[in-house]
Scaffold this active site. Structure first.
Site, short mmCIF file in Angstrom:
data_model
loop_
_atom_site.label_atom_id
_atom_site.label_comp_id
_atom_site.label_asym_id
_atom_site.label_seq_id
_atom_site.Cartn_x
_atom_site.Cartn_y
_atom_site.Cartn_z
N ASP A 482 0.81 -1.22 0.00
CA ASP A 482 0.00 0.00 0.00
C ASP A 482 0.84 1.27 0.00
OD1 ASP A 482 -2.58 -0.93 0.05
OD2 ASP A 482 -2.63 -1.16 2.22
C1 BGC Z 1 -2.71 -3.64 4.61
C2 BGC Z 1 -2.53 -4.59 3.45
C3 BGC Z 1 -1.25 -4.28 2.73
C4 BGC Z 1 -0.08 -4.29 3.70
C5 BGC Z 1 1.22 -3.88 3.05
C6 BGC Z 1 -1.50 -3.70 5.50
O1 BGC Z 1 -1.64 -2.73 6.48
O2 BGC Z 1 -3.85 -4.02 5.35
O3 BGC Z 1 -3.61 -4.48 2.57
O4 BGC Z 1 -1.07 -5.26 1.75
O5 BGC Z 1 -0.33 -3.41 4.76
O6 BGC Z 1 1.25 -2.55 2.72
#
Ligand code: BGC
Length: 810
Positions: A482
């Site tokens: 993200d």
């Molecule tokens: C989110 C995921 C994401 C991960 C890596 C988590 O906080 O819920 O959707 O893939 O972080 O960024």
């Protein structure tokens, strides 16, 4: 250092001091009603949605804990809590048993012991607490017990953002010693919360100010000090439920008090039983099921039977106790919790900001589809109904309305492929192909309803229609990571990376999505084969081949897979970069997809991971960490080196590396990667790790961080599902496929034998694996009920059958 021990027989973690580094919590609840409870009695409860239907109040981000359901014992002038908080009087004896769906906290002081046993029963929207008091002295003891909790003012966001309103809206009723919290019931709600005991109290308070007294809090409430509640009725301000009991126990005598905190709802036309008097029938009906010790015992037995049933679906018998403990208990337990709650309500997520993540929920399902296939099916249909007509996805949806929520951002181009991933996993587990015919709307618009298969088609098409200059998929706002925001350039302090403008026409590409496409579009093509869609199969397989070629071309950096191309067409995760030269995600995903296995590039990529990214506590996201903020990369570079996505150990993606290692047959390394982040193997460093030693955390600080090895964001993480998929399907190697169970262990000779019991499509398989020569992978001989079978696929047995399988590695 440890703060407790695993009791495997009882399936509990037993905490032996209340002073754990952080509150160590458990989740109570199964489907609608949930409580979080810490080892000192902190936490809160909610019905379905922690934002709008929160029953009790919790203050996040305070020195722990920020609220709870507390019991005070006043024994002469001495005041204490069985869970130590909030008075913190030293206990002579203390233990907290976190079990499957229940928690029991025991404290003793001054010759009295108190056991606070808390659970959410199956099928009722309430939390039940049995408080057992025992006089351990040889003399008669008279003392008082106070039970106190604070109601939440319903929209938990208002609690911080608009509490002036709540100061005037709070309302309660007290009837027969029970407290009913009916804030806003006079207007648009027909639901309320209630709290009662099976024993008539000797006093009560419903106003926090009256109970605590001016300038005091729950750590030193005036009513307890005085030994008397004042019968206050809250008008606005902060409604609570405090009940007082004056008790006398003979020497050795034991006494139970049972408490029910519940959520009740009336049909709007039956809201009132008299003007201003709420209809209490639903509350009384719930409470009537938990009046006696026998009823509580029966509910606890039912809860235990529920977990026995679930955990009987996959279990292992082997010499490694830690492995058994994780596989048989904690992996699967955490998987169910993450399935229930996505990333909404934990000690690190307030439950008010995030709904259910699209990709998160799809992945959570991978870890527990074998346990709760019916609920998984329902979840798939809910998620698919939020999909957009172009195949794209809202990144999150709200659990109450089940509608997509754009306020928290969208345009994460990996999202749609996760739907394919979870539907294929569901089909492998259940064989329920009828789900593909279910008519499901797009964006919840009934007019647009189309079979689920069409949703998958658009998911795959979404990637195919969004390709970048190197023949790799466009990343959009971000992919799984993200925080790698390649088309968003934020320079405004405080701006959200999730909603800042995603530049239109952005050409940034993702090798991770390419790897996902190769893996999941190929699984989709397998479905097309089953459905006789020859032309589509050909088209998709050709696209998969092209994608694989693009990965091996533009996605290959010489010794590992690149991560992406940025907005300007420069590689990310390449030796050409000054920082962030190699990333974990594409190495895991591309190898899991089978890319580079034949020509040795997979092995080379995983070797690079081992050399450059591995640490004592797991594999970090990338190296070198970013030391400055880079707008062209986004949030990833906003974290100090070693934290979160900036080179932290993101536990979620570690299993991808372990699975990838099994794909090239390196069992020893695969198991080592598994062990490094696995809670049971980290028990001795609980003081460094700080979070609960029985569950995974999202992140462990990486080697660049000053607090290397410290974990954060425990419980709600995609790690739960992937770690269990890894250990159950790839290390132990019992893997559901469309046509049967594959036996393909890859454990590196650490275990010379083990037996997996697996319930699958109605039959029970007892699979004994022997590894006489300590090989890392490969089944030499498979016998099913005494008969030799070619290959390593156990054919499907009829429902009800018990099948004995022996697999000899070599
Ligand atoms: C989110 C995921 C994401 C991960 C890596 C988590 O906080 O819920 O959707 O893939 O972080 O960024």
């Amino acid at each position: 250092m440890r703060y407790g021990y695993f009791d495997d027989r009882a399936r509990e973690y037993v905490i032996t001091t209340p002073e754990t580094p952080l509150p160590w919590i458990n989740y109570l609840g199964n489907q609608d009603f949930f409580s979080l409870i810490s080892n000192t009695g902190g936490g809160y409860s909610f019905y379905r949605d922690a934002k709008l239907l929160r029953l009790t109040r919790y203050r996040y981000n305070t020195p722990p804990d920020g609220g709870g359901h507390y019991f005070y014992i006043k024994d002469g002038a001495d005041i204490w809590n069985p869970g130590w908080q909030p008075v913190r009087a030293p206990l002579e004896r203390y233990a907290c048993h976190h079990g499957l769906g229940y928690t029991a906290i025991e404290g003793a002081r001054g010759g009295l012991s108190a056991r606070q046993e808390v659970f959410v029963p199956l099928g009722d929207p309430c939390e039940v607490t049995r408080l057992t008091l025992r006089n351990e002295t040889g003399a008669v003891k008279s003392f008082q017990v106070f039970s106190a909790l604070e109601f939440c003012l319903w929209n938990a966001v208002d609690d911080a953002a608009n509490f002036q309103r709540n100061y005037s809206t709070g309302e309660v009723e007290v009837e027969d010693g029970a407290v009913y919290h009916k804030t806003e019931y006079r207007e648009r709600r027909s639901h309320y919360a209630f709290f009662r005991s099976n024993c008539p109290p000797d006093g009560f308070d419903t106003s926090r100010d009256a109970f605590c007294g001016p300038y005091r809090g729950f750590g030193d409430p005036a009513a307890v000090e005085r030994g008397a509640c004042s019968g206050s009725i809250a008008h606005g301000w902060a409604p609570i439920a405090a009940l007082q009991f004056d008790l006398t126990l003979e020497p050795g005598e034991e006494r139970d008090l049972i408490f029910v905190l519940g959520y009740a709802e009336n049909p709007p036309e039956e809201k009132w039983s008299a003007p201003d008097v709420i209809n209490k029938a639903p509350a009384l009906s719930i409470a009537s099921r938990y009046e006696t010790a026998a009823q509580v015992d029966a509910a606890l037995i039912a809860l235990r039977a529920h977990w026995d049933g679930l955990l009987g679906v996959y279990s292992v018998d082997c010499a490694d106790r830690k492995l058994r403990r994780m596989v048989d208990i904690w992996h699967q337990y955490q998987c169910v919790v993450t399935f229930n709650l996505s990333r909404s309500a934990s000690s690190f997520e307030s439950g008010t900001g995030r709904g259910m993540g699209f990709r998160d929920s799809c992945q959570d399902l991978l870890g527990c589809v074998h346990l709760i296939p019916g609920r998984a099916r329902e979840r798939i249909l809910d998620i698919a109904a939020t999909q957009l007509p172009d195949g794209g996805a809202y990144h999150q949806y709200q659990p109450l309305t089940k509608r997509g929520n754009n306020d928290i951002g969208g345009g994460f181009n990996d999202d749609p492929l996760w739907l394919v991933a979870c539907v294929c996993a569901y089909l492998r587990e259940t064989g329920d192909f009828a789900i593909l015919d279910e008519a499901i709307p797009f964006d919840n618009d009934p007019i647009s309803a189309a079979p689920l298969m069409e949703h998958l088609r658009r998911s795959v098409g979404y990637t195919m229609e969004r390709m970048g200059p190197h023949g790799l998929p466009l990343i959009g706002r971000a992919d799984w990571n993200d925080c790698l925001n390649l088309n968003c350039f934020s320079t405004e302090p405080g701006e959200s990376f999730q909603t800042v403008e995603n530049r239109s026409g952005g050409k940034a590409e993702s090798v991770l999505i390419a790897g996902m496409f190769v893996k999941y579009a190929a699984e989709y093509a397998d479905l097309c084969v089953r459905l006789g869609l020859a032309e589509e199969t050909g088209k998709i397989r050709a696209a998969v081949e092209r994608m694989e070629a693009a990965v091996l071309d533009a996605g290959w950096d010489g010794a590992w897979f690149r991560r992406a191309y940025d907005y300007f067409g420069s590689p990310v995760g390449s030796k050409e970069c000054d920082e962030g030269q190699i990333y974990i995600e594409p190495q895991g995903m591309c190898v899991m997809a089978g890319i580079g296995i034949d020509d040795g590039r997979a092995a080379m990529a995983l070797k690079s991971v081992e050399e450059r990214l591995d640490t004592e506590y797991g594999v970090v996201v990338h190296q070198p960490a970013y030391t400055t903020y880079r707008p062209e990369l986004g949030e990833i570079s906003s974290y100090p080196p070693g934290y979160k996505e900036n080179a932290g150990i993101f536990c979620h993606v570690n299993p991808w590396i372990s699975i990838a290692e099994t794909a090239i047959g390196r069992g020893k390394r695969a198991f080592e990667v598994y062990r490094k982040t696995c809670p049971a193997y980290l028990h001795d460093v609980s003081d460094l790790h700080r979070t609960e030693p029985y569950v995974y955390s999202q992140m462990v600080a990486g080697k660049d961080a000053p607090t290397f090895g410290e974990a954060k964001n425990s419980w709600l993480t995609g790690t739960a599902a992937w770690a269990f998929v890894n250990v159950s399907q790839f290390l132990l190697g019992v893997r559901p496929e469309l046509d049967g169970l594959r036996v393909d262990p890859c454990m590196g000779g650490d275990l010379d034998a083990f037996t997996v019991t697996r319930k699958f499509r109605g039959a029970t398989y007892r699979i004994t694996v022997q590894n006489p020569h300590g090989v890392e992978r490969g089944v030499r001989a498979l016998t099913v009920d005494g008969a030799c079978v070619e290959g390593n696929l156990i054919p499907l047995a009829p429902p009800g059958a018990e099948v004995h399988v022996t697999a000899v590695m070599g």
